[in-house]
Design a protein around this motif. Structure first.
Motif, PDB file in Angstrom:
ATOM      1  N   THR A  28       0.854  -1.196   0.000  1.00 37.20           N
ATOM      2  CA  THR A  28       0.000   0.000   0.000  1.00 37.20           C
ATOM      3  C   THR A  28       0.883   1.237   0.000  1.00 37.20           C
ATOM      4  O   THR A  28       2.026   1.210   0.478  1.00 37.20           O
ATOM      5  N   TRP A  29       0.335   2.312  -0.524  1.00 39.15           N
ATOM      6  CA  TRP A  29       1.085   3.553  -0.704  1.00 39.15           C
ATOM      7  C   TRP A  29       0.220   4.746  -0.312  1.00 39.15           C
ATOM      8  O   TRP A  29      -1.007   4.691  -0.426  1.00 39.15           O
ATOM      9  N   GLN A  30       0.902   5.827   0.103  1.00 40.17           N
ATOM     10  CA  GLN A  30       0.221   7.069   0.401  1.00 40.17           C
ATOM     11  C   GLN A  30       0.971   8.211  -0.283  1.00 40.17           C
ATOM     12  O   GLN A  30       2.209   8.188  -0.313  1.00 40.17           O
ATOM     13  N   PRO A  31       0.246   9.220  -0.788  1.00 46.84           N
ATOM     14  CA  PRO A  31       0.941  10.427  -1.263  1.00 46.84           C
ATOM     15  C   PRO A  31       1.759  11.022  -0.129  1.00 46.84           C
ATOM     16  O   PRO A  31       1.344  10.981   1.032  1.00 46.84           O
ATOM     17  N   SER A  32       2.918  11.571  -0.438  1.00 47.51           N
ATOM     18  CA  SER A  32       3.842  12.044   0.584  1.00 47.51           C
ATOM     19  C   SER A  32       4.426  13.384   0.145  1.00 47.51           C
ATOM     20  O   SER A  32       5.630  13.527  -0.044  1.00 47.51           O
ATOM     21  N   ASN A  33       3.520  14.362  -0.001  1.00 48.54           N
ATOM     22  CA  ASN A  33       3.898  15.625  -0.623  1.00 48.54           C
ATOM     23  C   ASN A  33       3.595  16.847   0.244  1.00 48.54           C
ATOM     24  O   ASN A  33       3.607  17.970  -0.265  1.00 48.54           O
ATOM     25  N   ALA A  34       3.335  16.633   1.518  1.00 49.82           N
ATOM     26  CA  ALA A  34       2.982  17.768   2.371  1.00 49.82           C
ATOM     27  C   ALA A  34       4.146  18.743   2.453  1.00 49.82           C
ATOM     28  O   ALA A  34       5.263  18.360   2.777  1.00 49.82           O
ATOM     29  N   GLY A  35       3.874  19.983   2.160  1.00 50.94           N
ATOM     30  CA  GLY A  35       4.910  21.013   2.178  1.00 50.94           C
ATOM     31  C   GLY A  35       5.378  21.425   0.805  1.00 50.94           C
ATOM     32  O   GLY A  35       6.020  22.465   0.662  1.00 50.94           O
ATOM     33  N   LEU A  36       5.081  20.630  -0.205  1.00 47.97           N
ATOM     34  CA  LEU A  36       5.448  21.030  -1.565  1.00 47.97           C
ATOM     35  C   LEU A  36       4.501  22.139  -2.035  1.00 47.97           C
ATOM     36  O   LEU A  36       3.303  22.091  -1.763  1.00 47.97           O
ATOM     37  N   ARG A  37       5.058  23.103  -2.721  1.00 50.30           N
ATOM     38  CA  ARG A  37       4.271  24.211  -3.267  1.00 50.30           C
ATOM     39  C   ARG A  37       4.572  24.315  -4.760  1.00 50.30           C
ATOM     40  O   ARG A  37       5.723  24.492  -5.150  1.00 50.30           O
ATOM     41  N   SER A  38       3.522  24.223  -5.556  1.00 48.50           N
ATOM     42  CA  SER A  38       3.678  24.321  -7.008  1.00 48.50           C
ATOM     43  C   SER A  38       2.664  25.322  -7.527  1.00 48.50           C
ATOM     44  O   SER A  38       1.519  24.968  -7.834  1.00 48.50           O
ATOM     45  N   PRO A  39       3.045  26.603  -7.612  1.00 53.08           N
ATOM     46  CA  PRO A  39       2.076  27.623  -8.015  1.00 53.08           C
ATOM     47  C   PRO A  39       1.548  27.436  -9.435  1.00 53.08           C
ATOM     48  O   PRO A  39       0.572  28.074  -9.809  1.00 53.08           O
ATOM     49  N   GLN A  40       2.207  26.531 -10.184  1.00 52.61           N
ATOM     50  CA  GLN A  40       1.711  26.268 -11.539  1.00 52.61           C
ATOM     51  C   GLN A  40       0.429  25.447 -11.517  1.00 52.61           C
ATOM     52  O   GLN A  40      -0.253  25.312 -12.533  1.00 52.61           O
ATOM     53  N   LEU A  41       0.105  24.876 -10.356  1.00 53.54           N
ATOM     54  CA  LEU A  41      -1.103  24.066 -10.243  1.00 53.54           C
ATOM     55  C   LEU A  41      -2.274  24.941  -9.790  1.00 53.54           C
ATOM     56  O   LEU A  41      -2.069  25.938  -9.080  1.00 53.54           O
ATOM     57  N   PRO A  42      -3.489  24.559 -10.161  1.00 57.40           N
ATOM     58  CA  PRO A  42      -4.650  25.319  -9.659  1.00 57.40           C
ATOM     59  C   PRO A  42      -4.681  25.337  -8.132  1.00 57.40           C
ATOM     60  O   PRO A  42      -5.010  26.354  -7.535  1.00 57.40           O
ATOM     61  N   ASP A  43      -4.326  24.212  -7.529  1.00 57.65           N
ATOM     62  CA  ASP A  43      -4.204  24.128  -6.068  1.00 57.65           C
ATOM     63  C   ASP A  43      -2.727  23.884  -5.774  1.00 57.65           C
ATOM     64  O   ASP A  43      -2.224  22.775  -5.918  1.00 57.65           O
ATOM     65  N   GLY A  44      -2.020  24.932  -5.391  1.00 53.73           N
ATOM     66  CA  GLY A  44      -0.567  24.884  -5.313  1.00 53.73           C
ATOM     67  C   GLY A  44      -0.005  23.901  -4.314  1.00 53.73           C
ATOM     68  O   GLY A  44       1.151  23.483  -4.437  1.00 53.73           O
ATOM     69  N   ASP A  45      -0.784  23.553  -3.308  1.00 57.26           N
ATOM     70  CA  ASP A  45      -0.297  22.571  -2.338  1.00 57.26           C
ATOM     71  C   ASP A  45      -1.171  21.314  -2.365  1.00 57.26           C
ATOM     72  O   ASP A  45      -1.466  20.720  -1.327  1.00 57.26           O
ATOM     73  N   ALA A  46      -1.575  20.942  -3.550  1.00 53.99           N
ATOM     74  CA  ALA A  46      -2.413  19.760  -3.731  1.00 53.99           C
ATOM     75  C   ALA A  46      -1.703  18.509  -3.212  1.00 53.99           C
ATOM     76  O   ALA A  46      -0.471  18.459  -3.110  1.00 53.99           O
ATOM     77  N   GLU A  47      -2.494  17.503  -2.911  1.00 54.11           N
ATOM     78  CA  GLU A  47      -1.929  16.260  -2.377  1.00 54.11           C
ATOM     79  C   GLU A  47      -1.079  15.548  -3.428  1.00 54.11           C
ATOM     80  O   GLU A  47      -0.072  14.916  -3.104  1.00 54.11           O
ATOM     81  N   VAL A  48      -1.482  15.611  -4.684  1.00 50.79           N
ATOM     82  CA  VAL A  48      -0.683  15.048  -5.781  1.00 50.79           C
ATOM     83  C   VAL A  48      -0.671  16.031  -6.937  1.00 50.79           C
ATOM     84  O   VAL A  48      -1.468  16.969  -6.975  1.00 50.79           O
ATOM     85  N   GLY A  49       0.236  15.785  -7.876  1.00 54.02           N
ATOM     86  CA  GLY A  49       0.329  16.626  -9.067  1.00 54.02           C
ATOM     87  C   GLY A  49       1.625  17.410  -9.142  1.00 54.02           C
ATOM     88  O   GLY A  49       1.852  18.130 -10.122  1.00 54.02           O
TER      89      GLY A  49
END
Lengths: 79, 370
Positions: free
Chosen positions: B192-213
């Motif tokens: 099993t796996w979980q997204p592990s992206n808390a703290g990443l900021r990507s202003p190119q995304l509609p939601d810059g701190d989205a769980e994935v993307g």
């Protein structure tokens, strides 16, 4: 090389036999997931492009008889 | 005496570079699989003579090569990568669903203990494992089944799983990175796996701190400190001290925090190397001067390392798998460029010299210390 295809001499049976004889060719001529010819691989026989033939259609008689080769060719491409 | 073997994957074949521990002179062997793209070559930590190479072409697809003699000879093994469950589609560039379709192996990660066990990160993003030396491959389907797989979308280079971190002493801990989905973590050996992206900021995304993307380019860690992980993201250099659960930016005073490659010094877990690249539209070093940047503080404060590297008219790129370190003391650092150079430093990065200058574009560099 010569392959014994029995009574079922089609593109599919020919390529199946070729891959059985040389497993390293598996997936390199036909896509593993779709089973379809890779776009840049062509099949020539009897001076004709047979790349678009139905894979289950009989091979040309001259190929089946061992008179003419069936060519599997990496297409010339690159621009 | 210690020896070093550098495994180089290029756009037109693989090369094996050998030296003794002095790293002063090199034997160059290759090309292997000439004319084929070799995305990655990596050796087993458990048996350094066991190497795996990803050989592919637009004509003939994927071939997996294995060497049992340190790269002198090679034989093809299994190349069937069949997706197993998980979502049927991911998101295409235009937002429409697109079936997962195998294209190539981007990265091999041999098991730390068993030379017959090896993971393959592939495009379209999935993780496969072989337990018989590459003859047969099975997907770890839990990764794509995290609940977000149908929302993953490709980066410019394709939707690839390009990094897998294994943790010494923690065989159940796996950390995978996908462009452009982000980091995923498993604590049960990949079931099993979980997204592990808390703290990443990507202003190119509609939601810059989205769980994935997030477009994560590369992860690296020191084997003695597996909970501290460094990341080169599309933009931003990041650090985690809790095994990837949360991330904080450590770009600090870098001239640009865009880049692809990142690695950690073999003997200093807080010494990190990156190669800043101008931007996502200008894939070459700032001002045409190639520099590896080193932080001895685990990020934040960086120093340029330029001695021996081209300081004018240099417009090459250093791709995500093209920076590696050896385990000799002092530590050797290796950088491969899209211009076909492999630069080596035998003094922690203080000075550099090319091992080779005119290879095809370099896709990956891995180093074995023997």
């Amino acid at each position: 090389m010569r392959l014994d295809l029995g009574d079922d001499a089609t593109q599919r049976s020919l390529l199946d036999a070729l891959e059985a004889a040389y497993p390293v060719l598996g997936g390199t001529i036909r896509d593993r997931s779709t089973g379809r010819r890779r776009p840049f691989v062509r099949f020539f026989a009897c001076e004709e492009d047979r790349s678009h033939d139905d894979p289950d259609a009989p091979l040309p008689a001259a190929v089946t008889a061992g008179v003419e080769p069936f060519h599997v060719v990496g297409a010339m491409a690159g621009g | 005496m210690t020896a070093v073997r550098v495994l180089v994957g290029t756009r037109k074949g693989a090369f094996v570079l050998r030296s003794d521990g002095s790293r002063a002179s090199w034997e160059v062997d290759g090309p292997f699989f000439g004319g084929w793209e070799v995305y990655h070559v990596k050796g087993s930590p458990a048996d350094p003579d066991r190497l795996y190479a990803s050989q592919s072409s637009g004509w003939f697809g994927q071939v997996v090569q294995r060497s049992d003699d340190g790269g002198r000879t090679w034989a093809a093994v299994g190349n069937e990568f069949a997706y197993d469950g998980g979502p049927a589609t991911h998101q295409w560039y235009d937002g429409t669903p697109r079936p997962f379709e195998f294209t190539r192996v981007w990265h091999f990660e041999p098991d730390l203990a068993d030379p017959d066990a090896v993971y393959a990160g592939v495009q379209d993003a999935a993780l496969f494992r072989s337990s018989d030396g590459g003859q047969h491959w099975s997907e770890l389907p839990g990764l794509r089944a995290t609940g977000s797989g149908d929302a993953w979308s490709p980066g410019a280079g394709g939707m690839c799983l390009h990094t897998l971190l294994l943790s010494p002493g923690r065989p159940d801990r796996l950390l995978a990175a996908i462009s452009a989905a982000g980091v995923f973590r498993s604590d049960d050996g990949g079931t099993t796996w979980q997204p592990s992206n808390a703290g990443l900021r990507s202003p190119q995304l509609p939601d810059g701190d989205a769980e994935v993307g997030h477009c994560v380019h590369k992860l690296a860690h020191h084997p003695d400190r597996p909970d501290t992980i460094f990341m080169q993201k599309h933009w931003d250099v990041m650090r985690s001290d809790d095994g990837g659960r949360t991330w904080a930016e450590v770009s600090g005073d870098l001239p640009t925090d865009f880049g692809f490659a990142i690695d950690v010094h073999a003997h200093e877990p807080d010494t990190v190397y990156v190669v800043p690249i101008t931007s996502d539209s200008q894939h070459y070093p700032p001002d045409g001067r190639l520099a590896v940047y080193r932080s001895r503080a685990g990020g934040g404060e960086w120093e340029p390392l330029t001695t021996g590297l081209p300081q004018e008219h240099c417009y090459v790129d250093v791709l995500r798998d093209a920076l590696a370190v050896d385990r000799v003391d002092p530590c050797g650092i290796y950088v491969g460029t899209t211009g076909g150079q492999v630069y080596a430093s035998a003094d922690d990065g203080d000075s550099w010299a090319p091992i080779v200058r005119d290879l095809p574009p370099v896709l990956s560099v891995e180093v074995q210390t023997l």
